[in-house]
Write an enzyme that holds these catalytic residues in place. Structure first.
Site, PDB file in Angstrom:
ATOM      1  N   ASP A 193      19.114  20.131 -63.880  1.00 44.31           N
ATOM      2  CA  ASP A 193      19.562  21.242 -63.053  1.00 44.31           C
ATOM      3  C   ASP A 193      20.165  20.638 -61.796  1.00 44.31           C
ATOM      4  O   ASP A 193      19.742  19.573 -61.336  1.00 44.31           O
ATOM      5  CB  ASP A 193      18.402  22.178 -62.689  1.00 44.31           C
ATOM      6  CG  ASP A 193      18.888  23.531 -62.185  1.00 44.31           C
ATOM      7  OD1 ASP A 193      19.005  24.462 -63.005  1.00 44.31           O
ATOM      8  OD2 ASP A 193      19.162  23.646 -60.972  1.00 44.31           O
TER       9      ASP A 193
ATOM     10  N   TYR B 298      36.779  32.493 -65.595  1.00 42.64           N
ATOM     11  CA  TYR B 298      35.526  32.455 -66.352  1.00 42.64           C
ATOM     12  C   TYR B 298      35.774  32.770 -67.826  1.00 42.64           C
ATOM     13  O   TYR B 298      35.249  32.098 -68.720  1.00 42.64           O
ATOM     14  CB  TYR B 298      34.558  33.456 -65.741  1.00 42.64           C
ATOM     15  CG  TYR B 298      33.180  33.491 -66.359  1.00 42.64           C
ATOM     16  CD1 TYR B 298      32.330  32.399 -66.269  1.00 42.64           C
ATOM     17  CD2 TYR B 298      32.725  34.640 -66.990  1.00 42.64           C
ATOM     18  CE1 TYR B 298      31.051  32.444 -66.814  1.00 42.64           C
ATOM     19  CE2 TYR B 298      31.443  34.702 -67.535  1.00 42.64           C
ATOM     20  CZ  TYR B 298      30.612  33.598 -67.442  1.00 42.64           C
ATOM     21  OH  TYR B 298      29.347  33.653 -67.983  1.00 42.64           O
TER      22      TYR B 298
END
Length: 250
Positions: A36, A156
């Site tokens: 992450d 996106y």
């Protein structure tokens, strides 16, 4: 090196969706190698899973970095001797959530493409090489129903459409080399804008699908669980839409 029957690498493992997937696979007995970009978020899920099951290996860093992907894959291989699964969760919109095409900046375009598409490419190469050498593996990419086109997130949508194409291409190339590659396409999910504090927007979006409710992270974890399991052994190159009955298509 500690022997373990199954090992999964998961990106964006500190977020709501990634942590749900990490938790699910860990509960199923997987050793999990977690990435992450937020060291703080990663530490939270890593400590939770370490305390419950052990067999956790976290490395913080940007998911678009080949060095990070290579380091975590190599560390998992050294620690457990194998990599059986890869789940590419990393993604999202860089910049304003809703923006018309003419107002998308170069920075927001490139960062969104990199975060959603280039990151998956990098991790698929690094983990995929290990799987191809072993002659087996499962890769699950996390997409979005926006892949079929979006009225206000063109960058996106383009990235997620590219991810569908990348998934199908890899599945075709690697099918006879033992590696299955599929993509889960969530619709409205309670994590979609969780960091922006706009849960009402997610609920309104979901109200238009046949079931009339959004996904929760566990809905996505259910699909990933199936696609990394032996039950999906004859499934590859597929787009599994989890969107309350919504079926986007080009």
């Amino acid at each position: 090196m500690v022997s373990n029957p199954r090992v999964a690498v998961i990106t964006a493992a500190g977020g709501p969706m990634g942590s749900a997937i990490a938790r699910r696979l860990s509960n199923l007995g997987y050793a999990v190698a977690l990435n992450d970009r937020s060291a703080r978020r990663l530490s939270v899920i890593a400590q939770e899973l370490e305390g419950a099951h052990g067999r956790v290996l976290p490395i913080a860093g940007d998911a678009t970095s080949r060095e990070v992907a290579r380091a975590l894959t190599a560390a998992a291989l050294e620690e457990w001797g194998r990599v059986d699964g890869l789940v590419n969760v990393a993604g999202g919109v860089h910049g304003p959530l809703n923006v018309p095409l003419e107002d998308i900046t170069d920075e927001d375009w490139h960062r969104t493409i990199d975060f959603n598409l280039s990151s998956a490419f990098v991790w698929m190469q690094e983990a995929g090489r290990v799987m191809l050498t072993a002659g087996s593996g499962r890769i699950v990419n996390i997409g979005s129903t926006s892949w079929s086109g979006s009225p206000d997130r063109s960058h996106y949508a383009a990235a997620k459409a590219g991810l569908v194409a990348l998934t199908r291409s890899a599945a075709t190339q690697w099918a006879r080399r033992g590696v299955n590659v599929n993509i889960v396409v969530p619709g409205a999910t309670t994590t979609t804008v969780a960091d922006r504090g706009d849960g009402t927007w997610v609920q309104n979006w979901a109200s238009h699908n046949p079931l009339g409710r959004p996904n929760n992270p566990e809905d996505i974890a259910d699909s990933v669980e199936f696609l990394v399991s032996k039950a999906s052994r004859n499934i590859t190159g597929q787009v599994l839409t989890v969107a309350g009955g919504l079926n986007p298509s080009l």
